[in-house]
Design a protein around this motif. Sequence first.
Motif, short mmCIF file in Angstrom:
data_model
loop_
_atom_site.label_atom_id
_atom_site.label_comp_id
_atom_site.label_asym_id
_atom_site.label_seq_id
_atom_site.Cartn_x
_atom_site.Cartn_y
_atom_site.Cartn_z
N ARG A 142 0.81 -1.22 0.00
CA ARG A 142 0.00 0.00 0.00
C ARG A 142 0.85 1.28 0.00
O ARG A 142 0.58 2.18 -0.81
N PRO A 143 1.87 1.42 0.87
CA PRO A 143 2.67 2.66 0.81
C PRO A 143 3.33 2.87 -0.55
O PRO A 143 3.46 4.01 -1.02
N PHE A 144 3.75 1.78 -1.17
CA PHE A 144 4.36 1.86 -2.50
C PHE A 144 3.37 2.39 -3.52
O PHE A 144 3.68 3.32 -4.29
N ILE A 145 2.16 1.85 -3.53
CA ILE A 145 1.14 2.30 -4.48
C ILE A 145 0.74 3.73 -4.18
O ILE A 145 0.56 4.56 -5.10
N GLU A 146 0.61 4.09 -2.90
CA GLU A 146 0.28 5.47 -2.53
C GLU A 146 1.32 6.44 -3.06
O GLU A 146 0.99 7.50 -3.61
N ALA A 147 2.59 6.11 -2.88
CA ALA A 147 3.66 6.99 -3.35
C ALA A 147 3.64 7.14 -4.86
O ALA A 147 3.85 8.24 -5.39
N ALA A 148 3.37 6.04 -5.56
CA ALA A 148 3.33 6.11 -7.03
C ALA A 148 2.14 6.94 -7.51
O ALA A 148 2.27 7.75 -8.45
N VAL A 149 0.99 6.76 -6.89
CA VAL A 149 -0.19 7.53 -7.27
C VAL A 149 0.03 9.02 -7.05
O VAL A 149 -0.41 9.86 -7.85
N ALA A 150 0.76 9.36 -6.01
CA ALA A 150 1.00 10.77 -5.69
C ALA A 150 2.14 11.38 -6.49
O ALA A 150 2.36 12.60 -6.41
N SER A 151 2.87 10.58 -7.26
CA SER A 151 4.06 11.08 -7.94
C SER A 151 3.71 12.08 -9.04
O SER A 151 2.91 11.78 -9.94
N PRO A 152 4.34 13.25 -9.03
CA PRO A 152 4.08 14.22 -10.10
C PRO A 152 4.85 13.92 -11.38
O PRO A 152 4.57 14.52 -12.42
N TRP A 153 5.82 12.99 -11.31
CA TRP A 153 6.68 12.75 -12.46
C TRP A 153 6.51 11.37 -13.07
O TRP A 153 7.22 11.02 -14.01
N CYS A 154 5.58 10.58 -12.56
CA CYS A 154 5.35 9.23 -13.08
C CYS A 154 3.90 9.06 -13.50
O CYS A 154 2.99 9.39 -12.74
N THR A 155 3.72 8.53 -14.69
CA THR A 155 2.40 8.12 -15.16
C THR A 155 2.31 6.61 -15.00
O THR A 155 3.10 5.87 -15.59
N ILE A 156 1.38 6.15 -14.17
CA ILE A 156 1.25 4.72 -13.92
C ILE A 156 0.41 4.10 -15.03
O ILE A 156 -0.81 4.28 -15.07
N LYS A 157 1.07 3.40 -15.93
CA LYS A 157 0.35 2.74 -17.02
C LYS A 157 -0.12 1.35 -16.62
O LYS A 157 -1.19 0.90 -17.04
N GLY A 158 0.67 0.64 -15.80
CA GLY A 158 0.33 -0.73 -15.47
C GLY A 158 0.73 -1.11 -14.07
O GLY A 158 1.55 -0.44 -13.43
N VAL A 159 0.15 -2.18 -13.60
CA VAL A 159 0.57 -2.83 -12.37
C VAL A 159 0.60 -4.32 -12.66
O VAL A 159 -0.31 -4.85 -13.30
N TYR A 160 1.68 -5.01 -12.24
CA TYR A 160 1.79 -6.40 -12.65
C TYR A 160 2.56 -7.24 -11.65
O TYR A 160 3.23 -6.74 -10.75
N SER A 161 2.42 -8.54 -11.84
CA SER A 161 3.17 -9.54 -11.10
C SER A 161 3.51 -10.66 -12.05
O SER A 161 3.11 -10.62 -13.23
N HIS A 162 4.24 -11.65 -11.55
CA HIS A 162 4.64 -12.75 -12.42
C HIS A 162 4.28 -14.08 -11.77
O HIS A 162 4.50 -14.28 -10.58
N LEU A 163 3.73 -14.97 -12.59
CA LEU A 163 3.28 -16.27 -12.10
C LEU A 163 4.44 -17.25 -12.02
O LEU A 163 5.19 -17.43 -12.98
N ALA A 164 4.55 -17.91 -10.87
CA ALA A 164 5.67 -18.82 -10.63
C ALA A 164 5.44 -20.23 -11.15
O ALA A 164 6.39 -20.92 -11.51
N CYS A 165 4.17 -20.66 -11.19
CA CYS A 165 3.88 -22.07 -11.47
C CYS A 165 2.80 -22.25 -12.53
O CYS A 165 2.18 -23.33 -12.59
N ALA A 166 2.55 -21.25 -13.35
CA ALA A 166 1.45 -21.34 -14.32
C ALA A 166 1.69 -22.39 -15.39
O ALA A 166 0.75 -22.81 -16.07
N ASP A 167 2.96 -22.81 -15.57
CA ASP A 167 3.23 -23.88 -16.54
C ASP A 167 2.56 -25.18 -16.12
O ASP A 167 2.33 -26.05 -16.97
N ASP A 168 2.29 -25.33 -14.85
CA ASP A 168 1.68 -26.55 -14.32
C ASP A 168 0.21 -26.29 -14.02
O ASP A 168 -0.13 -25.60 -13.06
#
Length: 374
Positions: A142-168
């Motif tokens: 949450r603090p990370f997302i709050e800081a990014a949302v408040a940033s005047p110099w960053c446009t948040i285009k995406g938020v993502y994660s990576h799947l560890a076991c989706a091959d199975d």
Amino acid sequence: MSQRPTRILVDLDAIGHNLAAVRGRVGVPVMGIVKANAYGHGLVPVALHLQAQGIDQLGVAFLEEGIALRQAGVRVPILVLGGLFGPQLTGFLEHDLEITVSSIAKLRQVEAAAEALGRKAVVHLKVDTGMERIGVHSYSCRPFIEAAVASPWCTIKGVYSHLACADDPASPMTALQVERFAEACAHFERLGAPMPLRHLANSGGVLHFPETWLDLVRPGIALYGVQPDPASARPLALRPALSLVSQVVYFKVVRAGSPVSYGATWAPRRDTRVVTVPVGYGDGWPRALSSRGEVLVGGRRRPIAGRVCMDQFMVDIGQDSAFNEDEVVLVGRQGGEAIGVEAVAEAAGTIPYEILTGLNERIPRIYLGGGPTA
């Protein structure tokens, strides 16, 4: 034009076909992953072809890959997926590359670089839902997302994660990661901020887990027509795009008991015929295939005899005949037989990703097709 008898043939039409198949399955935009030399298929030619096919976005691992694509005329959005180093930030911004931001400290670095150049940075926030690689833990983001949302110099285009076991498809890990990712994304709603593009699905997610498709998918190996794992389902009619072929460079009769190649680890039980093929681990053909792998000669599967050398290996063709310059197929089809990357990986005790990305630039690539998607 290289006259080396060993070459990689890349079927661009197969890649276009696979992209269309993925699009038809998921119904959301597609980020084509072209890192690691487009999984051995050739970074720039594949990226240009995907751009011509209307790909929504491309993904690479490193800044240098993104710059190479921009210099080659690739104009579509490009996300650099890898970890961020501060000294590289000017390069990201000058080449209009989207940045993976994986911590508040990285966010501050991006802000400082963007302010210094007087231009906003386009970023994707990386949330760790179970890989323990890069990204802020989902349970403390949450603090990370709050800081990014408040940033005047960053446009948040995406938020993502990576799947560890989706091959199975049987792994319970994916459901857990989906749940954690949803909880992390809910912070945008709690903050009253617009929801960025949510992306989670790799090739395994595309094939097995519709709940991971969200707003964008990131297929890599599936775009090249290769299954990510032997356990993978086959809901799509994917077409392998890569063939690896060579030619016989030498033929001889080897007497029974006479060892072949380094270490004298293999010898025929009876007189046999052996051909030499000018490919080796110096090209990325795994030494682990010594006396284990197979190739196609004359439309028949034939075993590798003895250890794979740096630049050559030998093949036992039994009592058959072969002539200098006869075709040898290491990956691909010859007559009614075929050897897929998946089978090569299994014989080598590894995964298809490693086989593909290990095929290095010493092998010339030849590109076939490239017209409209079939």
